[in-house]
Design a protein around this motif. Structure first.
Motif, short mmCIF file in Angstrom:
data_model
loop_
_atom_site.label_atom_id
_atom_site.label_comp_id
_atom_site.label_asym_id
_atom_site.label_seq_id
_atom_site.Cartn_x
_atom_site.Cartn_y
_atom_site.Cartn_z
N ARG A 55 9.05 -9.09 -7.25
CA ARG A 55 8.41 -7.78 -7.08
C ARG A 55 8.19 -7.52 -5.59
O ARG A 55 7.82 -8.43 -4.84
N LYS A 56 8.41 -6.29 -5.15
CA LYS A 56 8.20 -5.97 -3.75
C LYS A 56 6.72 -6.08 -3.39
O LYS A 56 5.86 -5.67 -4.17
N GLU A 57 6.46 -6.61 -2.21
CA GLU A 57 5.07 -6.79 -1.79
C GLU A 57 4.34 -5.46 -1.65
O GLU A 57 3.16 -5.35 -1.97
N LYS A 58 5.04 -4.42 -1.19
CA LYS A 58 4.40 -3.12 -1.00
C LYS A 58 4.00 -2.48 -2.34
O LYS A 58 3.15 -1.59 -2.37
N ASN A 59 4.62 -2.91 -3.44
CA ASN A 59 4.28 -2.38 -4.76
C ASN A 59 3.33 -3.29 -5.54
O ASN A 59 3.11 -3.09 -6.72
N PRO A 61 -0.50 -4.85 -5.94
CA PRO A 61 -1.89 -4.67 -5.53
C PRO A 61 -2.38 -5.85 -4.68
O PRO A 61 -1.91 -6.98 -4.82
N LYS A 62 -3.33 -5.57 -3.77
CA LYS A 62 -3.84 -6.60 -2.86
C LYS A 62 -4.41 -7.80 -3.62
O LYS A 62 -4.24 -8.95 -3.21
N ALA A 63 -5.11 -7.53 -4.72
CA ALA A 63 -5.70 -8.62 -5.48
C ALA A 63 -4.63 -9.56 -6.02
O ALA A 63 -4.79 -10.78 -5.99
N LEU A 64 -3.52 -8.98 -6.51
CA LEU A 64 -2.43 -9.81 -7.02
C LEU A 64 -1.70 -10.53 -5.89
O LEU A 64 -1.22 -11.65 -6.06
N GLN A 65 -1.60 -9.88 -4.74
CA GLN A 65 -0.97 -10.56 -3.60
C GLN A 65 -1.72 -11.84 -3.25
O GLN A 65 -1.12 -12.89 -3.00
N GLY A 66 -3.05 -11.76 -3.25
CA GLY A 66 -3.85 -12.95 -3.00
C GLY A 66 -3.73 -13.98 -4.10
O GLY A 66 -3.72 -15.19 -3.84
N HIS A 67 -3.60 -13.50 -5.34
CA HIS A 67 -3.45 -14.41 -6.48
C HIS A 67 -2.16 -15.20 -6.37
O HIS A 67 -2.14 -16.42 -6.59
N THR A 74 5.98 -15.90 -4.04
CA THR A 74 6.14 -14.48 -3.76
C THR A 74 5.59 -13.65 -4.91
O THR A 74 5.42 -14.17 -6.03
N PRO A 75 5.30 -12.35 -4.70
CA PRO A 75 4.81 -11.51 -5.79
C PRO A 75 5.80 -11.47 -6.95
O PRO A 75 7.02 -11.36 -6.75
N LYS A 76 5.26 -11.54 -8.15
CA LYS A 76 6.09 -11.57 -9.35
C LYS A 76 5.88 -10.31 -10.18
O LYS A 76 4.88 -9.61 -10.06
N LEU A 77 6.84 -10.08 -11.07
CA LEU A 77 6.87 -8.84 -11.84
C LEU A 77 6.10 -8.95 -13.15
O LEU A 77 5.44 -8.00 -13.58
N LYS A 78 6.16 -10.08 -13.80
CA LYS A 78 5.56 -10.25 -15.13
C LYS A 78 4.71 -11.51 -15.15
O LYS A 78 5.17 -12.57 -14.73
#
Length: 210
Positions: A55-59, A61-67, A74-78
């Motif tokens: 998942r793109k980092e810009k898409n 949420p900040k809370a999930l980025q920290g998670h 890296t940010p994941k989709l599901k």
């Protein structure tokens, strides 16, 4: 219950040793990253949270980025939670670990598949509930072939009972199909071939539980 998140690639067929054609579904399962491990002391129950897809980092949420950063991934989709992973997987379900298809599934295993069924919009009772209709076009049956028929009595109870099978929105529901056999595992491509049909359209998310 151990499992993986995947994506439905499509359907095909294979032939068994007797030459019989078996309809099957190809699923891209994993690799999944462990993004959280829950236990009875801190959370009240045991569970493993797995994440799948980029998942793109810009898409995100900040809370999930920290998670996800806490799991060093890296940010994941599901993201899906699996409860009660068996003890033999304890060495694999550590925060940040990557779980691959060969870690969970073997050929001839039986799995349960969870997906979102195809949405079909507003449908009548014949397609939605399998009503048979009138059955004959003679004896004055003008336009009643696919009609629902009576939906209740008159002055008593003066209402339609809850749960009456009527026309309405069909599909788009969470569906779980039980006891599907794993025919083939392709670990180098993260693919698994499963007998039978799995709910959902092509490229939709699928949860496989062993």
């Amino acid at each position: 219950m151990p499992g993986l998140i995947g994506r439905k690639v499509g359907m095909t067929n294979v032939f068994d040793e007797n030459g019989k054609s078996i309809a099957c579904t190809l699923v891209e399962a994993g690799p999944c990253v462990v993004t959280q491990v829950k236990n009875e002391e801190t959370d009240g129950y045991k569970a493993v949270q797995l994440a799948y897809g980029e998942r793109k980092e810009k898409n995100t949420p900040k809370a999930l980025q920290g998670h996800f950063a806490k799991a060093k991934t890296t940010p994941k989709l599901k993201v899906v939670e699996f409860r009660d992973f068996r003890s033999e997987f304890d060495d694999k379900v550590k925060l940040g670990n990557e779980i691959k298809i060969e870690d969970i599934f073997n050929e001839q295993d039986y799995v349960d598949a969870i997906g979102t069924s195809k949405g079909k919009g507003f449908q009548g009772v014949v397609k939605r509930h399998g009503f048979g209709g009138v059955g004959q076009a003679t004896h004055g049956q003008h336009n009643r072939m696919r009609a629902p028929g009576s939906i209740g009595a008159a002055s008593f109870p003066s209402r339609v009972f809850k749960g009456m099978k009527m026309a309405g929105r069909t599909g788009g529901d969470r569906v779980k199909t039980l006891n599907l056999r794993v025919l083939k595992v392709y670990p180098e491509k993260n693919l698994v071939l499963i007998s039978g049909a799995i709910p959902g359209a092509k490229n939709s998310f699928v949860i496989l539980e062993k």
